[in-house]
Design a protein around this motif. Structure first.
Motif, PDB file in Angstrom:
ATOM      1  N   ASP A  12      45.943  50.248  40.919  1.00 22.55           N
ATOM      2  CA  ASP A  12      46.408  50.635  39.582  1.00 22.55           C
ATOM      3  C   ASP A  12      46.115  52.109  39.281  1.00 22.55           C
ATOM      4  N   CYS A  16      48.871  55.068  38.592  1.00 25.63           N
ATOM      5  CA  CYS A  16      48.898  55.533  37.194  1.00 25.63           C
ATOM      6  C   CYS A  16      48.426  56.966  37.009  1.00 25.63           C
ATOM      7  N   TRP A  30      53.189  45.269  41.077  1.00 24.35           N
ATOM      8  CA  TRP A  30      53.865  46.559  40.917  1.00 24.35           C
ATOM      9  C   TRP A  30      55.129  46.546  41.759  1.00 24.35           C
TER      10      TRP A  30
END
Length: 298
Positions: A12, A16, A30
């Motif tokens: 993540d 991100c 994802w």
DNA sequence: TACTGGCCTAGGTA
DNA sequence: ATACCTAGGCCAG
């Protein structure tokens, strides 16, 4: 399919932290289109689940060959970077598709991450080839040929503004002369940078991002307003007071100003300066807020 | 060589 | 609501 992680990794944070813009989160998973095929990835602790690509591809894309422990030892020069490393431990530099990365950062100038995502999504929807995956239609990132054939109006309709003409000209140059990724990978950082700088809409910042996020030049150290901010706040003693004063007084960054900060990053952090940049950039973005260091208007 | 504005647009904020 | 500010800069003068 799944693989057991044998190296530090955090999916993540990696997706991100602002290095890549076209991954979409749906629950645990994802979704992303990489090189014309759709990838689905999720992390549960030490297990990485994935579909749409083989394990070798996944390992390469997420940079599992980068020895994060070694990198941390080399760039961990002070307490501030150590805090960032601790906070986001497992963030890795992704090996993006170079063309997609190039276009992304040409579009990224003077835009927020949310706006960049929107522009790139629109470009993909409008010009990218549809790709079916698990019964759903996704869109690949558009080729240089397709973008070169697009009119300015079409490009602007994706929200590009003044970037439309840069993208059009760069796409046309790439269509005519190619985008020699293999050659640039073999070149030194400085040589490859000079090649990229020939394209319209590409300055030092855009070039450094492409070198770092898609061409494996881990010593690249892109400097943007956030990087400038944390350098001012946490690394001021490294610079002459006169230079610091000038940086604080002006909003933008001159060519020479960029090069000085860039040079500092590369020499201070060393051959993995790009990793330092990304950890610190994300740290600044998450915790430092948007305090205003610009000259006060009067 | 070094510096200054202008630039398209969309999120975010007061 | 509505105006304003800033956003992962680059380019021309």
């Amino acid at each position: 399919m799944s693989l057991q992680l044998s190296v530090p990794f955090r999916l993540d944070v990696t997706l991100c932290c602002g290095q890549v813009f076209l991954w979409e989160r749906r629950g645990d998973w994802w979704f992303g289109v990489v090189g014309g095929s759709v990838l689905r990835v999720r992390q549960c602790g030490d297990v990485l689940g994935f579909a749409g690509a083989n394990e070798e591809f996944v390992r390469r894309y997420f940079g599992f060959d980068d020895d994060l422990n070694r990198i941390a030892r080399e760039i961990g020069k002070d307490q501030y970077i150590k805090s960032a490393l601790h906070e986001f431990w497992g963030l890795r530099i992704v090996r993006q598709e170079p063309w997609e990365c190039f276009v992304s950062f040409i579009c990224a100038t003077y835009k927020s991450v949310a706006a960049i995502q929107r522009m790139l999504t629109q470009l993909s929807l409008k010009f990218g080839k549809p790709v079916e995956f698990e019964g759903e239609v996704f869109h690949a990132f558009p080729s240089a040929e397709r973008l070169a054939a697009a009119s300015l109006e079409e490009l602007k309709s994706c929200g590009l503004g003044y970037r439309a003409s840069y993208l059009q000209k760069t796409s046309q140059m790439v269509e005519a002369n190619g985008f020699n990724v293999k050659a640039m990978r073999k070149m030194s950082y400085a040589e490859a940078r000079d090649v990229l700088l020939e394209f319209p809409g590409v300055g030092p910042k855009v070039a450094d991002c492409v070198l770092l996020f898609s061409l494996g030049k881990l010593e690249a150290f892109p400097v943007d307003v956030r990087v400038k901010r944390f350098l001012l706040r946490h690394y001021a003693p490294a610079f002459e007071p006169v230079f610091m004063e000038k940086l604080t007084q002006t909003g933008g960054l001159s060519d020479s100003g960029y090069e000085r900060l860039n040079f500092f990053g590369r020499t201070y952090f060393g051959r993995y300066a790009g990793y330092a940049q990304e950890y610190l950039y994300h740290y600044e973005r998450c915790f430092a807020g948007t305090a205003n260091l610009k000259k006060k208007r009067s």
